[in-house]
Motif scaffolding. Structure first.
Motif, PDB file in Angstrom:
ATOM      1  N   MET A   1      27.521 -39.318  34.837  1.00  0.00           N
ATOM      2  CA  MET A   1      27.263 -40.676  34.380  1.00  0.00           C
ATOM      3  C   MET A   1      26.570 -40.619  33.018  1.00  0.00           C
ATOM      4  SD  MET A   1      25.347 -43.596  36.561  1.00  0.00           S
ATOM      5  CE  MET A   1      26.403 -44.906  37.037  1.00  0.00           C
ATOM      6  N   ASN A   2      26.772 -41.658  32.248  1.00  0.00           N
ATOM      7  CA  ASN A   2      26.093 -41.788  30.975  1.00  0.00           C
ATOM      8  C   ASN A   2      24.609 -42.046  31.256  1.00  0.00           C
ATOM      9  OD1 ASN A   2      25.076 -42.754  28.494  1.00  0.00           O
ATOM     10  ND2 ASN A   2      27.115 -43.423  27.892  1.00  0.00           N
ATOM     11  N   PRO A   3      23.688 -41.344  30.575  1.00  0.00           N
ATOM     12  CA  PRO A   3      22.261 -41.542  30.851  1.00  0.00           C
ATOM     13  C   PRO A   3      21.784 -42.969  30.568  1.00  0.00           C
ATOM     14  CG  PRO A   3      22.577 -40.052  28.996  1.00  0.00           C
ATOM     15  CD  PRO A   3      23.908 -40.292  29.593  1.00  0.00           C
ATOM     16  N   VAL A   4      22.409 -43.652  29.624  1.00  0.00           N
ATOM     17  CA  VAL A   4      22.030 -45.042  29.344  1.00  0.00           C
ATOM     18  C   VAL A   4      22.354 -45.920  30.550  1.00  0.00           C
ATOM     19  CG1 VAL A   4      22.440 -47.016  27.818  1.00  0.00           C
ATOM     20  CG2 VAL A   4      22.353 -44.718  26.866  1.00  0.00           C
ATOM     21  N   GLU A   5      23.489 -45.665  31.193  1.00  0.00           N
ATOM     22  CA  GLU A   5      23.851 -46.421  32.383  1.00  0.00           C
ATOM     23  C   GLU A   5      22.912 -46.116  33.551  1.00  0.00           C
ATOM     24  OE1 GLU A   5      26.024 -48.892  32.712  1.00  0.00           O
ATOM     25  OE2 GLU A   5      26.269 -48.701  30.558  1.00  0.00           O
ATOM     26  N   LEU A   6      22.456 -44.870  33.638  1.00  0.00           N
ATOM     27  CA  LEU A   6      21.478 -44.523  34.678  1.00  0.00           C
ATOM     28  C   LEU A   6      20.203 -45.339  34.515  1.00  0.00           C
ATOM     29  CD1 LEU A   6      21.771 -40.636  34.869  1.00  0.00           C
ATOM     30  CD2 LEU A   6      22.250 -42.242  36.692  1.00  0.00           C
TER      31      LEU A   6
ATOM     32  N   ARG B   1      10.205 -34.541  36.389  1.00  0.00           N
ATOM     33  CA  ARG B   1      10.724 -33.549  35.429  1.00  0.00           C
ATOM     34  C   ARG B   1      12.134 -33.920  34.986  1.00  0.00           C
ATOM     35  NH1 ARG B   1      13.806 -29.042  36.186  1.00  0.00           N
ATOM     36  NH2 ARG B   1      13.741 -29.408  38.410  1.00  0.00           N
ATOM     37  N   ASP B   2      12.977 -34.318  35.943  1.00  0.00           N
ATOM     38  CA  ASP B   2      14.344 -34.703  35.601  1.00  0.00           C
ATOM     39  C   ASP B   2      14.383 -36.050  34.890  1.00  0.00           C
ATOM     40  OD1 ASP B   2      15.273 -32.383  36.736  1.00  0.00           O
ATOM     41  OD2 ASP B   2      15.867 -33.315  38.637  1.00  0.00           O
ATOM     42  N   ARG B   3      13.450 -36.947  35.254  1.00  0.00           N
ATOM     43  CA  ARG B   3      13.406 -38.259  34.624  1.00  0.00           C
ATOM     44  C   ARG B   3      13.100 -38.132  33.127  1.00  0.00           C
ATOM     45  NH1 ARG B   3       9.262 -41.228  37.329  1.00  0.00           N
ATOM     46  NH2 ARG B   3      10.457 -40.730  39.170  1.00  0.00           N
TER      47      ARG B   3
ATOM     48  N   ASN C   1      19.923 -48.281  32.777  1.00  0.00           N
ATOM     49  CA  ASN C   1      20.213 -49.705  32.930  1.00  0.00           C
ATOM     50  C   ASN C   1      20.410 -50.109  34.390  1.00  0.00           C
ATOM     51  OD1 ASN C   1      20.002 -50.194  30.204  1.00  0.00           O
ATOM     52  ND2 ASN C   1      22.185 -49.927  29.829  1.00  0.00           N
ATOM     53  N   GLN C   2      20.943 -49.219  35.213  1.00  0.00           N
ATOM     54  CA  GLN C   2      21.172 -49.536  36.618  1.00  0.00           C
ATOM     55  C   GLN C   2      19.960 -49.230  37.501  1.00  0.00           C
ATOM     56  OE1 GLN C   2      24.778 -47.745  38.037  1.00  0.00           O
ATOM     57  NE2 GLN C   2      26.014 -48.683  36.438  1.00  0.00           N
ATOM     58  N   GLY C   3      18.910 -48.646  36.915  1.00  0.00           N
ATOM     59  CA  GLY C   3      17.698 -48.366  37.672  1.00  0.00           C
ATOM     60  C   GLY C   3      17.751 -47.091  38.491  1.00  0.00           C
ATOM     61  N   LEU C   4      18.811 -46.308  38.343  1.00  0.00           N
ATOM     62  CA  LEU C   4      18.922 -45.063  39.108  1.00  0.00           C
ATOM     63  C   LEU C   4      17.958 -43.994  38.597  1.00  0.00           C
ATOM     64  CD1 LEU C   4      22.804 -44.845  39.472  1.00  0.00           C
ATOM     65  CD2 LEU C   4      21.141 -45.628  41.156  1.00  0.00           C
ATOM     66  N   ILE C   5      17.452 -44.175  37.388  1.00  0.00           N
ATOM     67  CA  ILE C   5      16.540 -43.189  36.793  1.00  0.00           C
ATOM     68  C   ILE C   5      15.264 -43.053  37.631  1.00  0.00           C
ATOM     69  CG2 ILE C   5      15.410 -44.860  35.267  1.00  0.00           C
ATOM     70  CD1 ILE C   5      16.321 -41.387  34.157  1.00  0.00           C
TER      71      ILE C   5
ATOM     72  N   SER D   1       2.795 -40.598  35.858  1.00  0.00           N
ATOM     73  CA  SER D   1       4.158 -40.824  36.309  1.00  0.00           C
ATOM     74  C   SER D   1       5.007 -41.222  35.112  1.00  0.00           C
ATOM     75  CB  SER D   1       4.192 -41.934  37.360  1.00  0.00           C
ATOM     76  OG  SER D   1       5.508 -42.180  37.758  1.00  0.00           O
ATOM     77  N   ILE D   2       6.172 -40.654  34.998  1.00  0.00           N
ATOM     78  CA  ILE D   2       7.046 -40.916  33.862  1.00  0.00           C
ATOM     79  C   ILE D   2       7.830 -42.202  34.108  1.00  0.00           C
ATOM     80  CG2 ILE D   2       8.920 -39.996  32.456  1.00  0.00           C
ATOM     81  CD1 ILE D   2       6.246 -38.471  32.295  1.00  0.00           C
ATOM     82  N   ALA D   3       7.779 -43.100  33.142  1.00  0.00           N
ATOM     83  CA  ALA D   3       8.516 -44.358  33.236  1.00  0.00           C
ATOM     84  C   ALA D   3       9.517 -44.423  32.089  1.00  0.00           C
ATOM     85  CB  ALA D   3       7.564 -45.543  33.169  1.00  0.00           C
ATOM     86  N   VAL D   4      10.699 -44.909  32.367  1.00  0.00           N
ATOM     87  CA  VAL D   4      11.737 -45.071  31.355  1.00  0.00           C
ATOM     88  C   VAL D   4      12.088 -46.552  31.306  1.00  0.00           C
ATOM     89  CG1 VAL D   4      14.048 -44.409  30.618  1.00  0.00           C
ATOM     90  CG2 VAL D   4      12.616 -42.769  31.824  1.00  0.00           C
ATOM     91  N   TYR D   5      11.899 -47.156  30.128  1.00  0.00           N
ATOM     92  CA  TYR D   5      12.121 -48.587  29.969  1.00  0.00           C
ATOM     93  C   TYR D   5      13.305 -48.826  29.053  1.00  0.00           C
ATOM     94  CZ  TYR D   5       7.331 -48.893  31.646  1.00  0.00           C
ATOM     95  OH  TYR D   5       6.192 -48.770  32.380  1.00  0.00           O
TER      96      TYR D   5
END
Length: 159
Positions: free
Chosen positions: A32-37, A49-51, A39-43, A73-77
């Motif tokens: 999957m494209n990481p941007v889609e991960l 570490r993987d996030r 945007n869909q909240g799968l991240i 905790s790592i957050a991706v926004y």
């Protein structure tokens, strides 16, 4: 004591614009494209570490993705830079102009006579703080600089 969440997905490899990951419950692999991960909240279902790795891969492809360390905790926004900035900039400029114009008038609050701009001026700081929190310190400074340039151009002090 640090709480850790159980990861559902495990990063296997980055392959160009795609990320190869494994679903730990079913054992199946997906691309999957990481941007889609993001945007869909799968991240959020990856380990920290993987996030980080997937978040930086997504941020390299899209400027509206931010990777932040939130108390361990790592957050991706993901947010849209094109939607809010013009609205916040317009509000910032309007509040500066309104506070300058309304400074000549006065109002009475609790039997204390104050300039009317006293009510408007705090909104300037709210708009500037929103820009700084959403877009970063350098964009906040740019907003202030552009605001002063608009203000000085309005009064024909800057050519």
């Amino acid at each position: 004591m640090r709480l850790t969440r159980k990861a559902r997905y495990q990063l296997i490899a980055e392959q160009g614009d795609l990320v190869l990951f494994r679903n730990l419950k079913t054992g199946s692999d997906s691309r999957m494209n990481p941007v889609e991960l993001v945007n869909q909240g799968l991240i959020e279902q990856f380990s920290d570490r993987d996030r980080i790795k997937v978040g930086y891969a997504a941020a390299a492809q899209d400027d509206s993705i931010v990777v932040a360390n939130n108390k361990g905790s790592i957050a991706v926004y993901s947010y849209s830079r094109t939607l809010f900035f013009p609205i916040l900039f317009t509000g910032y400029i309007l509040c500066i102009f309104a506070s300058c114009i309304l400074d000549a008038s006065s109002t009475t609050i609790f039997n204390i006579q104050t300039p009317t701009s006293f009510l408007i001026l705090p909104l300037v700081y709210v708009f500037e703080d929103c820009v700084t929190e959403l877009y970063g310190f350098s964009t906040g400074l740019r907003l202030i600089t552009k605001g002063w340039r608009c203000f000085l151009n309005r009064w024909n002090l800057l050519v």
